[in-house]
Design an enzyme around this catalytic site. Structure first.
Site, PDB file in Angstrom:
ATOM      1  N   GLU A  36       0.895  -1.270  -0.111  1.00 45.18           N
ATOM      2  CA  GLU A  36       0.144  -0.110   0.064  1.00 45.18           C
ATOM      3  C   GLU A  36       0.845   1.194   0.013  1.00 45.18           C
ATOM      4  O   GLU A  36       0.571   2.354  -0.622  1.00 45.18           O
ATOM      5  CB  GLU A  36      -0.700   0.077   1.266  1.00 45.18           C
ATOM      6  CG  GLU A  36      -2.061  -1.068   1.078  1.00 45.18           C
ATOM      7  CD  GLU A  36      -1.695  -2.500   1.790  1.00 45.18           C
ATOM      8  OE1 GLU A  36      -2.378  -3.464   1.804  1.00 45.18           O
ATOM      9  OE2 GLU A  36      -0.493  -2.366   2.067  1.00 45.18           O
ATOM     10  N   TYR A  90      11.673  -7.269   5.847  1.00 45.74           N
ATOM     11  CA  TYR A  90      11.591  -8.435   5.337  1.00 45.74           C
ATOM     12  C   TYR A  90      13.026  -8.504   4.495  1.00 45.74           C
ATOM     13  O   TYR A  90      13.799  -7.593   3.979  1.00 45.74           O
ATOM     14  CB  TYR A  90      10.617  -8.901   4.358  1.00 45.74           C
ATOM     15  CG  TYR A  90      10.208  -8.120   3.026  1.00 45.74           C
ATOM     16  CD1 TYR A  90      10.549  -8.609   1.972  1.00 45.74           C
ATOM     17  CD2 TYR A  90       9.836  -6.853   3.240  1.00 45.74           C
ATOM     18  CE1 TYR A  90      10.154  -7.630   0.728  1.00 45.74           C
ATOM     19  CE2 TYR A  90       9.535  -5.937   2.179  1.00 45.74           C
ATOM     20  CZ  TYR A  90       9.881  -6.667   0.998  1.00 45.74           C
ATOM     21  OH  TYR A  90       9.530  -5.646  -0.148  1.00 45.74           O
ATOM     22  N   ARG A 108       8.106 -10.104  10.399  1.00 47.07           N
ATOM     23  CA  ARG A 108       7.025  -9.112  10.406  1.00 47.07           C
ATOM     24  C   ARG A 108       5.914  -9.577  11.507  1.00 47.07           C
ATOM     25  O   ARG A 108       4.942  -8.619  11.891  1.00 47.07           O
ATOM     26  CB  ARG A 108       6.234  -8.693   9.227  1.00 47.07           C
ATOM     27  CG  ARG A 108       5.378  -9.789   8.335  1.00 47.07           C
ATOM     28  CD  ARG A 108       5.046  -9.509   6.993  1.00 47.07           C
ATOM     29  NE  ARG A 108       4.228  -8.394   6.899  1.00 47.07           N
ATOM     30  CZ  ARG A 108       3.820  -8.177   5.723  1.00 47.07           C
ATOM     31  NH1 ARG A 108       4.251  -8.824   4.697  1.00 47.07           N
ATOM     32  NH2 ARG A 108       3.075  -7.047   5.577  1.00 47.07           N
ATOM     33  N   ASN A 168      -3.686  -9.450  -4.262  1.00 45.00           N
ATOM     34  CA  ASN A 168      -2.229  -9.821  -3.470  1.00 45.00           C
ATOM     35  C   ASN A 168      -2.390 -10.931  -2.570  1.00 45.00           C
ATOM     36  O   ASN A 168      -1.723 -10.603  -1.585  1.00 45.00           O
ATOM     37  CB  ASN A 168      -2.007  -8.382  -3.112  1.00 45.00           C
ATOM     38  CG  ASN A 168      -0.494  -8.020  -3.667  1.00 45.00           C
ATOM     39  OD1 ASN A 168       0.258  -8.722  -4.190  1.00 45.00           O
ATOM     40  ND2 ASN A 168      -0.394  -6.571  -3.417  1.00 45.00           N
ATOM     41  N   ARG A 170      -0.397 -13.402  -0.524  1.00 47.15           N
ATOM     42  CA  ARG A 170       0.750 -13.953  -0.049  1.00 47.15           C
ATOM     43  C   ARG A 170       0.604 -15.210   0.786  1.00 47.15           C
ATOM     44  O   ARG A 170       0.296 -14.942   1.922  1.00 47.15           O
ATOM     45  CB  ARG A 170       1.322 -12.862   1.039  1.00 47.15           C
ATOM     46  CG  ARG A 170       1.755 -11.531   0.161  1.00 47.15           C
ATOM     47  CD  ARG A 170       2.607 -11.513  -1.120  1.00 47.15           C
ATOM     48  NE  ARG A 170       3.180 -10.478  -1.501  1.00 47.15           N
ATOM     49  CZ  ARG A 170       2.622  -9.944  -2.811  1.00 47.15           C
ATOM     50  NH1 ARG A 170       1.689 -10.770  -3.369  1.00 47.15           N
ATOM     51  NH2 ARG A 170       2.974  -8.778  -3.249  1.00 47.15           N
ATOM     52  N   LYS A 229      -3.657  -9.042 -14.410  1.00 55.38           N
ATOM     53  CA  LYS A 229      -2.567  -9.065 -14.902  1.00 55.38           C
ATOM     54  C   LYS A 229      -1.975 -10.512 -15.255  1.00 55.38           C
ATOM     55  O   LYS A 229      -2.207 -11.401 -14.551  1.00 55.38           O
ATOM     56  CB  LYS A 229      -1.573  -8.319 -13.626  1.00 55.38           C
ATOM     57  CG  LYS A 229      -1.740  -6.914 -13.493  1.00 55.38           C
ATOM     58  CD  LYS A 229      -1.164  -6.571 -11.768  1.00 55.38           C
ATOM     59  CE  LYS A 229      -2.059  -7.364 -10.589  1.00 55.38           C
ATOM     60  NZ  LYS A 229      -1.426  -6.996  -9.298  1.00 55.38           N
ATOM     61  N   ALA A 259       6.460  -4.858  -8.909  1.00 53.49           N
ATOM     62  CA  ALA A 259       5.725  -4.481 -10.167  1.00 53.49           C
ATOM     63  C   ALA A 259       4.187  -4.179 -10.131  1.00 53.49           C
ATOM     64  O   ALA A 259       3.870  -3.249 -10.654  1.00 53.49           O
ATOM     65  CB  ALA A 259       6.156  -5.649 -11.280  1.00 53.49           C
ATOM     66  N   GLY A 260       3.729  -5.248  -9.367  1.00 56.57           N
ATOM     67  CA  GLY A 260       2.225  -5.077  -9.210  1.00 56.57           C
ATOM     68  C   GLY A 260       1.718  -3.783  -8.718  1.00 56.57           C
ATOM     69  O   GLY A 260       0.754  -3.228  -8.975  1.00 56.57           O
ATOM     70  N   ASP A 261       2.198  -3.473  -7.621  1.00 60.44           N
ATOM     71  CA  ASP A 261       2.006  -2.097  -6.940  1.00 60.44           C
ATOM     72  C   ASP A 261       2.329  -0.911  -7.627  1.00 60.44           C
ATOM     73  O   ASP A 261       1.440   0.014  -7.585  1.00 60.44           O
ATOM     74  CB  ASP A 261       2.886  -1.977  -5.670  1.00 60.44           C
ATOM     75  CG  ASP A 261       2.787  -3.169  -4.578  1.00 60.44           C
ATOM     76  OD1 ASP A 261       1.555  -3.957  -4.520  1.00 60.44           O
ATOM     77  OD2 ASP A 261       3.694  -3.664  -3.890  1.00 60.44           O
TER      78      ASP A 261
END
Length: 322
Positions: A36, A90, A108, A168, A170, A229, A259-261
């Site tokens: 974000e 990370y 995290r 997104n 994960r 995508k 890249a996606g962000d």
């Protein structure tokens, strides 16, 4: 008034300078990252106003992210510092075991942002924006953060703010894929703009076929603005009945993370600027390509003049795409 408000966890990224297994890596680069936050910076770099709702640790990494985001023009007035929990970090392992593919190692759990809750939401702050953006990543980091995402989306929808959601998923952050899918499906009926990739489309809709994905998203959840995508095959979008597409730009890849962000941020910024989806999708694809050319998620996010130069180099003048 802000153009975009996002809710999510920024992290410090330690990106391996050399390729190969992390056990043999000696040098790392420090970057500000987080899905974000990346979107906020992408929007800000294109001359619009963005703000991030989050928590950071009251530590050096938290100060680093705060100052970096503020320096990129992101509104940081809704960032809280947590004196008891650390800023999440990370590590990025590059080109191992698969060439050109990066993998991540998260630290995290118990981070400051994992304590995000509905108490962090300022309804007027969200209502004063044009787009509210978040992802399933934030839903995965804790139960309270998931509740904040749900509440934030509800506030935005009720106050007439466009809701943007990037699936997104994960896998490392969820107990199971079924848990992830169930959580995502629980918010989609309040989403205005949906970003997802082919693997996520198959999880949610049982297919990678763009036309079927678009049809199912509208039939099941009432979403008429969907961006799919497809990696090296490019991307397609269905926007209020219009279908548009873009090729993927071939560039040398240092690290594909982020890249996606970049794609989502530049697509949304382009729409906010009044550009048609046919132009927004090409600009978004260009931004995604630019980001993967370097280590780090935010350093190569383009400004308007950068996009123009990049597109012109590929024979696509940004002016001609109007």
């Amino acid at each position: 008034m802000l153009d975009l408000v996002a809710l999510g966890e920024p992290l410090v990224q330690f990106n391996a300078v050399t390729e190969g297994p992390l056990r043999y890596v000696v040098y790392f680069e420090k970057h500000s990252a987080g899905s974000e936050a990346n979107v906020c910076v992408a929007v800000s770099k294109l001359g619009l106003r963005s703000g991030l709702i989050t928590r950071l640790g009251n530590d050096e990494f938290g100060f680093f992210i705060y100052e970096w985001l503020r320096g990129q023009g992101v509104d940081v007035s809704r960032i809280r510092f947590d004196p008891e929990r650390p800023t999440g970090i990370y590590f990025v392992q590059r080109s191992y075991p698969v060439p050109g593919v990066s993998t991540v190692l998260y630290y995290r759990r118990g981070s400051a942002a994992s304590a995000l809750s509905t108490s962090d939401l300022d309804e007027d702050y969200i209502a004063g924006s044009r787009i509210f953006h978040t992802t399933s990543i934030t839903m995965a980091i804790s139960d309270s953060a998931r509740e904040a995402v749900i509440k934030g989306i509800e506030i935005a929808r009720r106050r007439g703010v466009m809701v943007s959601f990037d699936v997104n998923i994960r896998k490392l952050l969820w107990p199971s894929i079924n848990d992830a899918v169930k959580a995502v499906e629980g918010v989609l009926s309040n989403v205005s703009v949906l970003f997802l990739d082919e693997n996520e489309a198959e999880l949610l809709f049982g297919t990678k076929d763009p036309q079927v994905v678009f049809k199912e998203a509208e039939a099941r959840f009432g979403i008429s603005r969907v961006i799919l995508k497809m990696g090296l095959k490019g991307s397609m979008a269905r926007w209020d009945g219009e279908t548009v597409s873009s090729r993927a730009f071939q560039v040398p890849v240092k690290d594909p993370i982020g890249a996606g962000d970049a794609y989502a941020g530049v697509f949304l910024a382009s729409i906010l600027k009044g550009l048609p989806p046919s132009r927004a999708i090409v600009r978004a694809s260009a931004a995604a390509a630019m980001v993967v050319m370097v280590r780090g998620d935010e350093e190569n996010l383009p400004r308007e003049q950068d996009l123009e130069v990049f597109l012109r180099n590929y024979g696509l003048s940004d002016v001609e795409l109007r």
